[in-house]
Design a protein around this motif. Structure first.
Motif, PDB file in Angstrom:
ATOM      1  N   THR C 224     125.746  78.830 109.869  1.00 19.46           N
ATOM      2  CA  THR C 224     126.792  78.430 110.822  1.00 19.46           C
ATOM      3  C   THR C 224     126.310  78.655 112.253  1.00 19.46           C
ATOM      4  O   THR C 224     125.630  79.635 112.532  1.00 19.46           O
ATOM      5  N   TRP C 231     123.984  83.254 109.033  1.00 22.30           N
ATOM      6  CA  TRP C 231     124.142  82.839 107.643  1.00 22.30           C
ATOM      7  C   TRP C 231     125.423  83.433 107.069  1.00 22.30           C
ATOM      8  O   TRP C 231     125.795  84.566 107.384  1.00 22.30           O
ATOM      9  N   ILE C 232     126.043  82.659 106.202  1.00 24.49           N
ATOM     10  CA  ILE C 232     127.201  83.161 105.460  1.00 24.49           C
ATOM     11  C   ILE C 232     126.960  82.841 103.994  1.00 24.49           C
ATOM     12  O   ILE C 232     126.470  81.758 103.666  1.00 24.49           O
ATOM     13  N   GLY C 236     131.790  83.213 100.709  1.00 23.65           N
ATOM     14  CA  GLY C 236     132.462  83.469 101.976  1.00 23.65           C
ATOM     15  C   GLY C 236     132.605  82.216 102.811  1.00 23.65           C
ATOM     16  O   GLY C 236     133.618  81.992 103.474  1.00 23.65           O
ATOM     17  N   ALA C 237     131.585  81.360 102.753  1.00 27.71           N
ATOM     18  CA  ALA C 237     131.606  80.151 103.574  1.00 27.71           C
ATOM     19  C   ALA C 237     132.774  79.263 103.219  1.00 27.71           C
ATOM     20  O   ALA C 237     133.379  78.622 104.082  1.00 27.71           O
ATOM     21  N   LEU C 240     136.151  79.895 104.961  1.00 33.89           N
ATOM     22  CA  LEU C 240     136.147  79.985 106.423  1.00 33.89           C
ATOM     23  C   LEU C 240     137.065  78.945 107.071  1.00 33.89           C
ATOM     24  O   LEU C 240     137.210  77.844 106.549  1.00 33.89           O
ATOM     25  N   MET C 247     135.959  82.919 112.791  1.00 44.58           N
ATOM     26  CA  MET C 247     134.622  82.924 112.205  1.00 44.58           C
ATOM     27  C   MET C 247     133.866  84.183 112.606  1.00 44.58           C
ATOM     28  O   MET C 247     133.159  84.778 111.793  1.00 44.58           O
ATOM     29  N   ARG C 250     134.449  87.120 110.531  1.00 37.61           N
ATOM     30  CA  ARG C 250     133.860  87.078 109.198  1.00 37.61           C
ATOM     31  C   ARG C 250     132.332  87.110 109.262  1.00 37.61           C
ATOM     32  O   ARG C 250     131.651  86.907 108.281  1.00 37.61           O
ATOM     33  N   GLY C 251     131.809  87.327 110.468  1.00 36.90           N
ATOM     34  CA  GLY C 251     130.354  87.393 110.620  1.00 36.90           C
ATOM     35  C   GLY C 251     129.698  86.034 110.748  1.00 36.90           C
ATOM     36  O   GLY C 251     128.469  85.922 110.671  1.00 36.90           O
ATOM     37  N   ALA C 252     130.505  84.997 110.945  1.00 33.52           N
ATOM     38  CA  ALA C 252     129.950  83.650 111.111  1.00 33.52           C
ATOM     39  C   ALA C 252     130.009  83.266 112.588  1.00 33.52           C
ATOM     40  O   ALA C 252     130.543  84.006 113.408  1.00 33.52           O
ATOM     41  N   SER C 339     122.007  88.583 109.619  1.00 30.35           N
ATOM     42  CA  SER C 339     122.828  87.920 108.613  1.00 30.35           C
ATOM     43  C   SER C 339     121.978  87.509 107.413  1.00 30.35           C
ATOM     44  O   SER C 339     122.418  87.602 106.268  1.00 30.35           O
ATOM     45  N   VAL C 343     122.834  88.325 103.615  1.00 28.36           N
ATOM     46  CA  VAL C 343     123.161  87.259 102.666  1.00 28.36           C
ATOM     47  C   VAL C 343     122.075  87.074 101.606  1.00 28.36           C
ATOM     48  O   VAL C 343     122.361  86.748 100.461  1.00 28.36           O
TER      49      VAL C 343
END
Lengths: 63, 183, 352
Positions: C224, C231-232, C236-237, C240, C247, C250-252, C339, C343
């Motif tokens: 993302t 990366w997600i 999880g992606a 989103l 985002m 959520r770490g994106a 990330s 991931v």
């Protein structure tokens, strides 16, 4: 008094690191890591010296 | 006659101070020195301005040789040995420019300061020729000793500077912050 | 959808016939619209406009340095006049005399020149679109980030898509703009979808839309925000929402609207290695983190399989990329690397 480094002007000469070891440390290539931005009163004079002596005029102080 | 002695003493002291400033400057540029040396470089350069001024005032004030006040600032027009005196004036003018721009460097910006400081290596040899060629004490030990020692120091520092832009053996390592107490 | 509906190609006549004329914009209206920059920062546009002192120049950033992004190219091909409308409205609002469109490719000078927009082509490098670098080379300097912000030089820079939205706000008003999207980030956004998906390309969705339907049928991890994003994981992606703060929590990274699905046959770590090597080469070389940190991190990534000391070293070095660069380039790489280590942890374990 707040201390900032102009990262583009800085070329890792390292004078500030030796002048203000209480606030700054070096990464493995000699570039400053600012651990503390706020300059304690006891170090004001040294901070001003460091800012004045930096060969690249990369250290800035803001009151 | 006293002023004439004073002129020579101030001259020699000026040269020694200028050489110390030059040595520290060269060592600093090759990153072999730190905070203390940088402060010393600054203090000694201010001191050398003072002694150069005293040297000039004594030389002109003395009247032993035909020198006018303008000769302190404008080179090569003096009544006494215009070329050699003029070299001294050039060195003094350069020194003044270096110090003034350094004091104002944060306001002038890096490029303006650098442009003037590039002329710094010129100041010292010019002063050296002036001292050696015009100095009436040249053969005496109390001239030869400080001047040769100064010359050697600057040459050594210059060699180190030219041998490459080295950092000191290791940069200040990544370690916990040091505390400096009771400063 | 809004931008796509307004797109009328390169003909100005077709554009005005489809969209009508624009009215002047006020700063208050831009603020009321809640428009946030679409170049990746999502910074409130009105606030950015207000920060420019003595604006002389408006620069439309069409450089699109992120390799996975295609939306600005799409806009400049299909709706260049809408972008120009927004730029002209912004220039009038700010009192700027000059409007510049910066691109990395040819072809628009003929279309937009007559509208008073100077089209300049810049070096095709990742950082040529970084704002201060952009302001620098447009003004004749080097295409590298500078300490002085464009706002302090009287320059208002914003992304092409942002100007396109301004062009619509100038027609339909702030309330209309707010009728789509979320309260914190109103409007629609252009998203570039790529990778192992059924339908790659540029789509337009309201801010806050769920990502899952857009990548339906795919199953890989998702990159993302682009090369400077994050990366997600696959699961999880697919839960989103395409909203900047949502985002980030959520770490994106929403960034310039980039979503790329990793093919099943490709190792996430190897893809990350490729990207980091490229990013290291794209640095301006002006600051410590770029000159030394990025190549070192790239080397550590390469050494992960062979050297057990590489992982802790990598984590420590990546940490030092944050907030210490001449621009946000090293920060982007840190985000990507951190990330990836999270991931693709299973790839690390497999190698050990």
């Amino acid at each position: 008094m707040r201390l900032t480094v102009d990262r583009i002007a800085c070329d890792g000469a390292g004078l500030c690191l030796r002048t203000l070891p209480e606030l700054l440390a070096a990464d493995e290539w000699g570039y400053p890591i600012v651990h503390r931005e706020e300059v304690p009163d006891a170090l004001r004079r040294h901070a001003k010296n460091a800012a004045h002596l930096c060969p690249r005029i990369a250290l800035h102080l803001k009151d | 006659m006293t002023l004439w002695y004073a002129t020579r003493v101030f001259g020699i002291v000026s040269f020694v101070l200028l050489s110390a400033v030059m040595t520290l400057g060269l060592l600093g540029a090759s990153r072999r020195t730190g905070y203390g040396a940088a402060l010393l470089h600054r203090s000694l350069s201010l001191l050398s301005v003072v002694f150069v001024a005293l040297h000039v005032v004594a030389a002109i004030g003395d009247g032993f040789v035909p020198l006018a006040w303008k000769d302190g600032f404008v080179p090569f027009l003096s009544g006494y040995r215009p070329l050699l005196t003029g070299l001294g004036t050039v060195a003094a003018d350069l020194l003044l420019a270096l110090v003034v721009t350094s004091l104002l460097r944060r306001r002038l910006g890096l490029h303006a300061w650098r442009a003037v400081h590039l002329l710094a290596p010129l100041c010292w040899p010019v002063a050296l020729v002036h001292a050696v060629a015009i100095g009436t004490d040249t053969p005496t030990p109390w001239f030869l000793f400080p001047v040769s020692a100064s010359f050697a120091a600057v040459l050594a520092a210059g060699a180190l500077r030219l041998s490459g832009r080295g950092r000191a053996a290791a940069p200040v390592p990544v370690e916990p912050l040091k505390e400096r107490l009771n400063r | 959808m809004r931008l796509m509906q307004a797109a009328a190609g390169t003909s100005y006549a077709a554009h005005t016939e489809r969209n009508g004329g624009i009215r002047p914009l006020t700063l208050a209206e831009v603020e009321a619209s809640g428009l946030r920059g679409r170049g990746g920062g999502w910074f409130p546009t009105a606030r950015k406009m207000a920060s420019v002192r003595g604006c002389s120049t408006v620069i439309v950033n069409g450089m699109e340095g992120e390799p996975l992004s295609e939306k600005d190219g799409w806009l400049l091909t299909h709706a260049p006049h809408l972008v120009a409308d927004g730029a002209i409205a912004a220039a009038e609002l700010l009192g700027a005399r000059e409007i510049v469109l910066a691109v990395a490719r040819d072809g628009l000078a003929g279309v937009l020149g007559p509208r008073g927009v100077r089209v300049v082509r810049g070096p095709d490098r990742y950082l040529s679109g970084q704002e201060s670098a952009l302001a620098g080379w447009v003004r004749g300097g080097r295409p590298v980030p500078a300490a002085r912000r464009p706002a302090d030089r009287g320059i208002f820079v914003s992304n092409a898509e942002t100007f396109a939205h301004l062009g619509l706000i100038a027609r339909h008003g702030a309330d209309w703009f707010r009728s789509a999207g979320t309260a914190a980030a109103p409007g629609t956004l252009l998203l570039t979808i790529s990778g192992a998906v059924a339908r790659p390309g540029v789509v337009e969705v309201p801010v806050g839309s769920p990502l899952a339907p857009l990548i339906a049928g795919s199953s890989g991890a998702v990159l993302t925000g682009g090369y400077g994003g994050a990366w997600i994981g696959a699961q999880g992606a697919r839960s989103l929402w395409l909203e900047p703060e949502a985002m980030r929590e959520r770490g994106a990274v929403l960034g310039p609207g980039i979503v790329s699905v990793l093919p099943a046959t490709v190792s996430g770590l190897s893809d990350t290695r490729r990207i980091v090597r490229w990013m290291a080469a794209q640095g301006a070389g002006q600051c410590g983190p770029c000159r030394f940190g990025l190549p070192a991190v790239a080397a550590d990534l390469d050494a992960l399989d062979l050297d057990p000391g590489a992982l802790p070293r990598l984590r420590a070095r990546a940490e030092l990329l944050r907030g210490r660069g001449g621009c946000a380039h090293p920060d982007g790489v840190e985000r990507l690397v951190s990330s990836a280590l999270d991931v693709f942890a299973h790839e690390l374990r497999a190698a050990a």
